[in-house]
Design a protein around this motif. Sequence first.
Motif, PDB file in Angstrom:
ATOM      1  N   MET A 829      -0.830  -2.480  14.746  1.00 19.73           N
ATOM      2  CA  MET A 829      -0.259  -2.585  13.359  1.00 19.73           C
ATOM      3  C   MET A 829      -0.996  -1.767  12.423  1.00 19.73           C
ATOM      4  SD  MET A 829      -0.081  -6.604  13.207  1.00 19.73           S
ATOM      5  CE  MET A 829      -0.670  -7.698  14.084  1.00 19.73           C
ATOM      6  N   GLN A 830      -0.485  -1.713  11.206  1.00 17.87           N
ATOM      7  CA  GLN A 830      -1.329  -0.997  10.056  1.00 17.87           C
ATOM      8  C   GLN A 830      -1.054  -1.578   8.963  1.00 17.87           C
ATOM      9  OE1 GLN A 830       2.210   2.486   9.848  1.00 17.87           O
ATOM     10  NE2 GLN A 830       0.584   2.807  11.104  1.00 17.87           N
ATOM     11  N   LEU A 831      -2.005  -0.852   7.961  1.00 14.32           N
ATOM     12  CA  LEU A 831      -2.040  -1.464   6.649  1.00 14.32           C
ATOM     13  C   LEU A 831      -1.137  -0.839   5.800  1.00 14.32           C
ATOM     14  CD1 LEU A 831      -4.325  -3.358   5.210  1.00 14.32           C
ATOM     15  CD2 LEU A 831      -5.309  -1.383   4.894  1.00 14.32           C
ATOM     16  N   LEU A 833      -0.483   0.631   2.491  1.00 11.21           N
ATOM     17  CA  LEU A 833      -1.480   0.890   0.925  1.00 11.21           C
ATOM     18  C   LEU A 833      -0.892   1.130  -0.191  1.00 11.21           C
ATOM     19  CD1 LEU A 833      -3.728   3.484   2.815  1.00 11.21           C
ATOM     20  CD2 LEU A 833      -4.260   1.270   2.600  1.00 11.21           C
ATOM     21  N   GLU A 834      -1.661   0.565  -1.047  1.00 10.18           N
ATOM     22  CA  GLU A 834      -0.921   0.713  -2.731  1.00 10.18           C
ATOM     23  C   GLU A 834      -1.458   2.112  -2.959  1.00 10.18           C
ATOM     24  OE1 GLU A 834       0.563  -1.981  -4.448  1.00 10.18           O
ATOM     25  OE2 GLU A 834       0.962  -2.595  -2.330  1.00 10.18           O
ATOM     26  N   LYS A 836      -1.977   2.552  -6.261  1.00 10.56           N
ATOM     27  CA  LYS A 836      -3.352   2.339  -7.399  1.00 10.56           C
ATOM     28  C   LYS A 836      -3.916   1.297  -6.867  1.00 10.56           C
ATOM     29  CE  LYS A 836      -0.718   2.035 -10.855  1.00 10.56           C
ATOM     30  NZ  LYS A 836      -0.093   1.624 -12.209  1.00 10.56           N
ATOM     31  N   ASP A 838      -5.791  -2.410  -7.149  1.00 11.57           N
ATOM     32  CA  ASP A 838      -5.019  -3.687  -7.420  1.00 11.57           C
ATOM     33  C   ASP A 838      -5.825  -4.536  -8.293  1.00 11.57           C
ATOM     34  OD1 ASP A 838      -2.596  -5.011  -6.791  1.00 11.57           O
ATOM     35  OD2 ASP A 838      -3.752  -6.553  -5.649  1.00 11.57           O
TER      36      ASP A 838
ATOM     37  N   VAL B 162      -6.858  -8.819   4.319  1.00 10.11           N
ATOM     38  CA  VAL B 162      -5.647  -7.906   4.300  1.00 10.11           C
ATOM     39  C   VAL B 162      -4.563  -8.251   5.092  1.00 10.11           C
ATOM     40  CG1 VAL B 162      -6.704  -5.862   3.387  1.00 10.11           C
ATOM     41  CG2 VAL B 162      -6.865  -6.361   5.888  1.00 10.11           C
ATOM     42  N   THR B 163      -3.443  -7.939   4.751  1.00 13.59           N
ATOM     43  CA  THR B 163      -2.207  -8.383   5.655  1.00 13.59           C
ATOM     44  C   THR B 163      -1.713  -7.047   6.180  1.00 13.59           C
ATOM     45  OG1 THR B 163      -1.663 -10.216   4.218  1.00 13.59           O
ATOM     46  CG2 THR B 163       0.055  -9.298   5.519  1.00 13.59           C
ATOM     47  N   ILE B 164      -1.587  -6.951   7.646  1.00 13.91           N
ATOM     48  CA  ILE B 164      -1.268  -6.040   8.314  1.00 13.91           C
ATOM     49  C   ILE B 164      -0.025  -5.921   9.078  1.00 13.91           C
ATOM     50  CG2 ILE B 164      -3.523  -4.729   8.760  1.00 13.91           C
ATOM     51  CD1 ILE B 164      -3.611  -5.955  11.298  1.00 13.91           C
ATOM     52  N   ARG B 199      -4.665  -5.859  -1.562  1.00  9.79           N
ATOM     53  CA  ARG B 199      -3.929  -4.640  -1.266  1.00  9.79           C
ATOM     54  C   ARG B 199      -4.799  -3.235  -1.472  1.00  9.79           C
ATOM     55  NH1 ARG B 199       1.545  -6.271  -3.766  1.00  9.79           N
ATOM     56  NH2 ARG B 199       0.153  -7.243  -5.248  1.00  9.79           N
ATOM     57  N   PRO B 200      -5.246  -2.688  -0.246  1.00  5.48           N
ATOM     58  CA  PRO B 200      -5.935  -1.328  -0.727  1.00  5.48           C
ATOM     59  C   PRO B 200      -5.332  -0.206  -0.991  1.00  5.48           C
ATOM     60  CG  PRO B 200      -6.289  -2.512   1.630  1.00  5.48           C
ATOM     61  CD  PRO B 200      -5.097  -3.058   1.057  1.00  5.48           C
ATOM     62  N   THR B 201      -6.011   0.632  -1.541  1.00  2.00           N
ATOM     63  CA  THR B 201      -5.479   2.139  -1.999  1.00  2.00           C
ATOM     64  C   THR B 201      -5.953   3.035  -0.795  1.00  2.00           C
ATOM     65  OG1 THR B 201      -7.043   2.699  -3.246  1.00  2.00           O
ATOM     66  CG2 THR B 201      -5.473   1.454  -4.361  1.00  2.00           C
ATOM     67  N   GLU B 204      -9.646   3.764  -0.096  1.00  2.58           N
ATOM     68  CA  GLU B 204     -10.264   2.769   0.479  1.00  2.58           C
ATOM     69  C   GLU B 204     -10.260   2.722   1.724  1.00  2.58           C
ATOM     70  OE1 GLU B 204     -10.066   0.210  -3.766  1.00  2.58           O
ATOM     71  OE2 GLU B 204      -8.499   0.180  -2.146  1.00  2.58           O
ATOM     72  N   VAL B 206     -10.765  -0.119   5.020  1.00  2.00           N
ATOM     73  CA  VAL B 206     -10.840  -1.614   5.537  1.00  2.00           C
ATOM     74  C   VAL B 206     -10.988  -1.649   6.892  1.00  2.00           C
ATOM     75  CG1 VAL B 206      -9.427  -3.511   5.752  1.00  2.00           C
ATOM     76  CG2 VAL B 206      -9.082  -2.389   3.643  1.00  2.00           C
TER      77      VAL B 206
END
Lengths: 839, 222
Positions: A829-831, A833-834, A836, A838, B162-164, B199-201, B204, B206
């Motif tokens: 899985m992966q994250l 990312l935003e 900006k 948050d 975090v949600t992955i 919700r990381p940018t 960042e 994690v």
Amino acid sequence: MDDIAKKIKGDPTATAIAIISRWFRSRGWQPFDFQRDTWNAYLEGRSGLIHAPTGIGKTYAAWFGPLIEWLAQAKVRSPESASPDEAFKQDAPPLEVLWITPLRALATDIHAALDQVVKDLDLPWSVQCRTGDTSSSVKNRQKKELPTVLITTPESLNLLISYAGARKRFGNTRLVVVDEWHELLGSKRGTLVELALARLRTWNLQIRIWGLSATLGNTTTAMQVLLGSFSHNGCLVQGIQPKSVVVESVIPPHVERFPWAGHLGLKLLPQVLEKMASAASTLVFTNTRSQTEIWYQAILEARPDWSPRVALHHGSLDRKERLSVEQGLRSGRLKGVVCTSSLDLGVDFTPVDLVIQIGSPKGIARLMQRAGRSGHKPGKHSHVVCVPTNALELMEVAAARHSVEIGCIEPREPVVLPLDVLVQHLVTVALGDGFHPDQMYRELKTTYAFRNLLKREFNWALDFVSAGGHALAAYPEFNKITLKKGRFTAANPKIAIRHRMNIGTITSDAAILVKFLNGHRLGTIEERFVARLKKGDVFIFAGRLLEFVRIKDMTLWVRKSRSRKGPIPQWIGGRMPLSTELAAAVRDQLDHAAHKRLETPELAALQPILKLQARWSIIPGSNDLLIEKCKSREGHHLFIYAFEGHLVNEGLGALLAYRLSQLKPLTLSIAVNDYGLELLSDRNIPVAPFEDLSIFSTDGLLEDILASVNAAEMGRRQFREIARVAGLVFQGYPGRHKSGHQLQASSSLLYNVFQRYEPKNLLLRQATREVLAKQLEYTRLGRSLKRMSGTTLRLIETKQVTPLAFPIMVNRLRAQVSSEKLVDRVKRMQLKLEKKADY
Amino acid sequence: MGQSIKTTILNQTLILLPDRAMYWEDEKMLIVADLHIGKGRIFRKNGIPVPAGITAGDLKRLSLLIEHLQPEITLILGDLLHGRMDQDDAFDSLIEKWRQKHADVQLILVTGNHDILAGVSQYQFRFDQITDTLVMEPFVFTHKPTGDKTRFELAGHFHPAVTIQGKGRLKETLPCFYFSIHSALLPAFGSFTGNLVIRPTLQEQVYVIVDDSVLMLRNGSQ
């Protein structure tokens, strides 16, 4: 006419009946036979259940019994007086009649109907409501003394029972009427009523209980649940036979271009407008509050000339708004109201001559109920126009019509042994007059819900609220109810206050009050929705475009916005599942289509889509089990069309996923709708167990069901409601967000803590049991599996997602079953990312 | 002890442990945040019957870490306690015993909002130091990050998670260590604590905690 009066001349009861008959004549009516039957049964001291469609005089059937009795006794009380009127010159008598209604919106209407009779007959009775809407000054007065007739909700009744002196205030009640019992039966709110009735019966064995209900598939059971162990002497009164129901649907002109899924579609707006234009007053029913807002906006945008004469109505709107809409409907001022189930029940809107149902009716009983809102007079037809929002809903309308014609109405299954409600009730009673444990156990056993309650379970519940759940190692610091001189009473006033705030069984997110800057209240929306908004954002609520100004102390302050678009809040519990009966009826419709018997206009219209389904896959006949396998960017899909209705399909999905995951390390995501279920994986799903039908085996079924409930974490979701009802999750004081802060824990976190530190806790077991009862009922699931293993398997590999599969696939609410280690899964899985930061 | 991850910030070696704790190797310092001790008791006191043994379980986990790593300093990064409690001998003796067992460890508390509510000093931890901010170059330890960009802050408070997501609609929410340019957040140590999904940018990093491992996450948008 007045034959009873003639037979027993000089009898005070006969005289009283004559007075009542005169009242009926003065209105140009005559009592129906079933009304007289009910009065007589009541006067004989019997309880019972009256079932009939809405609007056929059930209210008066129940209401005049105690009036006749009181009039007769008044006559006896002062036999010298020339007219009974003299006997009435007195103060309002204490509580005689308790009227329980599921919706506070109905309370006002019932009040008007009952009070009118009291005024016409010039009785000294006082009639009052007690609901969440009642002002605090009235509530305080009622704490001291109740009116002669009290109209209330199950929650408010429980609240009244939780005050000391309840026995004295309720002890003289002659009659309890439970209105719209079909609506309460089958839910934990119904259990609250059962428990309250048992309490009232303990206080007064002579009390009579009458339920008013729509006709159900299991009316006799409905009466048994209402009367508990006293039901053998119950009297089942059938009202006037159902009026005929005409079910029509709006057929989209270009079915090819009609969406395959979704439930907000406005495609048929022009047709709806046309229908509304031709009617004097229309009720437009939708299935969700959000849908109500959307259709209201759309109608006004298309017909601004209807502006003040079209309104909307749903449960989250402020009471004043709701009342003014209901008033407008009664007076005929409104041309149309877009509403949810908030207007399903009771209220008499005689001017309404057209009912429109947006989207699937979801259930046969519900459709009949809604249809009955038009032509609200005995003997008239009721007419409902169904407006599909996606193609398959056309089939549901055809299926529902057929079921209405053959009178196949769903039963409502009563809730059995909800320990969470028991736990709440024990505290409620302790706060009131307290209870003696042995007497309480006997009282509980008189209810249907707890008739099989074991002493062991009762003792556990008692320990749970008095010792924190550990009988052997009681927590010394635990504080809720305590045993004093053989009776359980509240430990301290703080606990009492908090418990009263939480009485009830309705689970909802924290509600945020929405107000204009000038203080005008609009209603409430859920905290989750507000959390996504920030200052200056525009959203739609209460039929208005509103701008977020600020949020403070659980109140969202807004002003009108000039912008034309914005998101619409979603409320939890929006989606309704199709009843099992209706799902089976849809399977029959498909069978007709498979055999090219396109008799109904709906099926004929659906032809282009059915053809597509047949070309890409097949249309399953009632003896086929269709399974579609396909691959997409998302992964490997398996669509299984069981047609068992949402709840059973959900259980079936967990079971099949669990059995597959036992064959090889696999993670499966499960989505469900009323027709079938989808298993989705990032790896290939083996189909061999389907091909040899071994996956549908009933061997080791019970173990597998239990394992699948755990694997899919179905108990976790169910625990949310249980934790709330049992008082584990504190909903907070209205308008005071922070005070409960130290006591906040989500039900999910509590679920984890219990799993880890007290895995044998009965509330956890209840969560599993409720899942089993609701979704995986052993026998029902076994039956489904047997049926499927007897069908002809049609496993078809498709290149694209078919019209039947699409609505399942887009479902975002999913469960998951995995036989892989979490860490192995996480590595794939992966994250997201935003761009900006948050926070 | 499971699989941990070593990371270097400003030339200092930080070990991220799957037990939701951090070890600053250069200073031999064990860092944990948000224990919320006594939360279960406060719930029970208010008539909410949550099971007992949560605090004892969490203290035992902390003991195991101390025994394993032999730190010179154990730093609690705020919200050691959940809230104010009445005098309770059983609870006091639980803490007393725990402290005796680790008498030679320097115990420092950086106070958090809950500690202040709880009136933390009355309890039997016998801290070597209680402060709202601890500066140990090149780091600043504070319960809630202040947003000061001149130094690197280590903080707790948020209980970050975090949600992955993955193919086949795989989806998990996991507690994490959360590193920004000027700060890092620790996951909550207490087992009766919720979490806040962050919700990381792109800038960042994690590290999620999965059962008994810490994993560095791939970047989704690459």
